[in-house]
Design a protein around this motif. Structure first.
Motif, mmCIF file in Angstrom:
data_model
loop_
_atom_site.group_PDB
_atom_site.id
_atom_site.type_symbol
_atom_site.label_atom_id
_atom_site.label_comp_id
_atom_site.label_asym_id
_atom_site.label_seq_id
_atom_site.Cartn_x
_atom_site.Cartn_y
_atom_site.Cartn_z
ATOM 1 N N GLY A 187 0.739 -1.327 -0.016
ATOM 2 C CA GLY A 187 -0.147 0.014 0.049
ATOM 3 C C GLY A 187 0.742 1.339 -0.133
ATOM 4 N N PHE A 188 2.029 1.249 -0.104
ATOM 5 C CA PHE A 188 2.967 2.166 -0.218
ATOM 6 C C PHE A 188 4.322 2.262 -1.128
ATOM 7 N N THR A 189 4.962 3.094 -1.214
ATOM 8 C CA THR A 189 6.197 2.990 -2.137
ATOM 9 C C THR A 189 7.349 2.498 -1.034
ATOM 10 N N PHE A 190 7.339 1.195 -0.822
ATOM 11 C CA PHE A 190 8.282 0.616 0.056
ATOM 12 C C PHE A 190 9.655 1.196 -0.218
ATOM 13 N N SER A 191 10.279 1.248 -1.013
ATOM 14 C CA SER A 191 11.733 1.583 -1.423
ATOM 15 C C SER A 191 12.097 3.249 -0.815
ATOM 16 N N THR A 192 11.167 4.097 -0.759
ATOM 17 C CA THR A 192 11.354 5.195 -0.376
ATOM 18 C C THR A 192 11.303 5.569 1.163
ATOM 19 N N TYR A 193 10.822 4.477 2.048
ATOM 20 C CA TYR A 193 10.423 4.916 3.530
ATOM 21 C C TYR A 193 11.568 4.225 4.352
ATOM 22 N N ALA A 194 11.872 5.253 5.580
ATOM 23 C CA ALA A 194 12.645 4.621 6.354
ATOM 24 C C ALA A 194 11.928 3.540 7.244
ATOM 25 N N LEU A 195 12.630 2.660 7.664
ATOM 26 C CA LEU A 195 11.957 1.196 8.246
ATOM 27 C C LEU A 195 12.826 0.911 9.368
ATOM 28 N N TYR A 248 17.489 3.091 6.521
ATOM 29 C CA TYR A 248 17.278 4.169 5.462
ATOM 30 C C TYR A 248 16.939 3.529 4.137
ATOM 31 N N SER A 249 16.295 4.410 3.365
ATOM 32 C CA SER A 249 15.793 4.007 2.159
ATOM 33 C C SER A 249 17.383 3.585 1.273
ATOM 34 N N ASP A 250 18.506 4.294 1.591
ATOM 35 C CA ASP A 250 19.610 3.805 0.875
ATOM 36 C C ASP A 250 20.303 2.556 1.640
ATOM 37 N N GLY A 251 19.495 1.876 2.811
ATOM 38 C CA GLY A 251 20.100 0.899 3.308
ATOM 39 C C GLY A 251 21.103 0.956 4.147
ATOM 40 N N THR A 252 21.342 2.150 4.654
ATOM 41 C CA THR A 252 22.062 2.626 5.763
ATOM 42 C C THR A 252 21.530 2.181 7.298
ATOM 43 N N LYS A 276 23.632 -4.704 18.762
ATOM 44 C CA LYS A 276 24.693 -4.417 17.887
ATOM 45 C C LYS A 276 25.692 -5.552 17.843
ATOM 46 N N GLY A 277 26.115 -6.069 16.897
ATOM 47 C CA GLY A 277 27.012 -7.018 16.818
ATOM 48 C C GLY A 277 26.604 -8.373 16.562
ATOM 49 N N ARG A 278 25.086 -8.425 16.902
ATOM 50 C CA ARG A 278 24.401 -9.920 16.693
ATOM 51 C C ARG A 278 23.166 -9.870 15.999
ATOM 52 N N SER A 279 23.022 -8.670 15.685
ATOM 53 C CA SER A 279 21.578 -8.278 14.706
ATOM 54 C C SER A 279 22.021 -7.794 13.403
ATOM 55 N N THR A 280 21.078 -8.053 12.394
ATOM 56 C CA THR A 280 21.427 -7.415 11.021
ATOM 57 C C THR A 280 20.101 -7.199 10.405
ATOM 58 N N ILE A 281 19.754 -5.593 10.115
ATOM 59 C CA ILE A 281 18.720 -5.362 9.583
ATOM 60 C C ILE A 281 18.935 -5.039 8.013
ATOM 61 N N SER A 282 18.064 -5.717 7.301
ATOM 62 C CA SER A 282 18.241 -5.559 5.965
ATOM 63 C C SER A 282 16.650 -5.396 5.094
ATOM 64 N N ARG A 283 16.751 -4.821 3.946
ATOM 65 C CA ARG A 283 15.640 -4.621 3.243
ATOM 66 C C ARG A 283 15.758 -5.126 1.839
ATOM 67 N N ASP A 284 14.564 -5.731 1.300
ATOM 68 C CA ASP A 284 14.547 -6.179 -0.138
ATOM 69 C C ASP A 284 13.428 -5.490 -0.737
ATOM 70 N N THR A 295 9.897 -6.135 1.519
ATOM 71 C CA THR A 295 10.086 -6.817 2.830
ATOM 72 C C THR A 295 11.250 -6.531 3.533
ATOM 73 N N LEU A 296 11.153 -6.226 4.849
ATOM 74 C CA LEU A 296 12.237 -5.712 5.871
ATOM 75 C C LEU A 296 12.330 -7.077 6.597
ATOM 76 N N TYR A 297 13.829 -7.134 6.991
ATOM 77 C CA TYR A 297 14.044 -8.343 7.669
ATOM 78 C C TYR A 297 14.896 -7.978 9.155
ATOM 79 N N LEU A 298 15.091 -9.030 9.915
ATOM 80 C CA LEU A 298 15.739 -8.665 11.171
ATOM 81 C C LEU A 298 16.389 -10.088 11.504
ATOM 82 N N GLN A 299 17.634 -10.229 11.103
ATOM 83 C CA GLN A 299 18.035 -11.302 11.627
ATOM 84 C C GLN A 299 18.902 -11.291 13.086
ATOM 85 N N MET A 300 18.514 -12.235 13.875
ATOM 86 C CA MET A 300 19.218 -11.937 15.319
ATOM 87 C C MET A 300 19.718 -13.225 15.817
#
Length: 123
Positions: free
Chosen positions: A25-33, A51-55, A63-71, A76-81
């Motif tokens: 329902g929104f332009t996923f790539s332009t959103y902060a998540l 951020y939308s740029d992947g930062t 910190k150090g044991r989790s990874t946030i990523s977006r496709d 889809t947004l992910y959180l690997q813990m």
């Protein structure tokens, strides 16, 4: 705008989980998540943001044991813990905002939220 989390559940201490958040329902790539978590009776706290740029940005407890990523192709947004402990037990929420935010891990920066998904880590 709809955000739907999945991938939660119960895991033993030391284990791993990957949470997913499907957006629609929104332009996923332009959103902060971001991912937040909340324990009953406590304030909701930021876990990680991207951020939308992947930062990425991470809270100190993960910190150090989790990874946030977006496709962005899959909206889809992910959180690997990894190395989970009972202290990670909480309801986890994904959140979105249509643009840059100042404080990436602050709840007030985000205006769209998922319904939450439970993560339980047993010792």
């Amino acid at each position: 705008v709809q955000l739907v989390e999945s991938g939660g559940g119960s895991v033993q201490a030391g284990g791993s989980l990957r949470l997913s958040c499907a957006g629609s329902g929104f332009t996923f790539s332009t959103y902060a998540l971001a991912w937040f978590r909340q324990v009953p009776g406590q304030v909701r706290e930021g876990v990680a943001a991207v951020y939308s740029d992947g930062t990425p940005t991470y809270a100190d407890p993960v910190k150090g044991r989790s990874t946030i990523s977006r496709d962005n192709a899959k909206d889809t947004l992910y959180l690997q813990m990894n190395s989970l402990s009972p202290a990670d037990t909480a309801m986890y929420y994904c959140a979105a905002y249509p643009g840059p935010v100042i404080n990436r891990l602050a709840t007030w920066e985000y205006n769209y939220w998922g319904q939450g998904i439970q993560v339980t880590v047993s010792s």
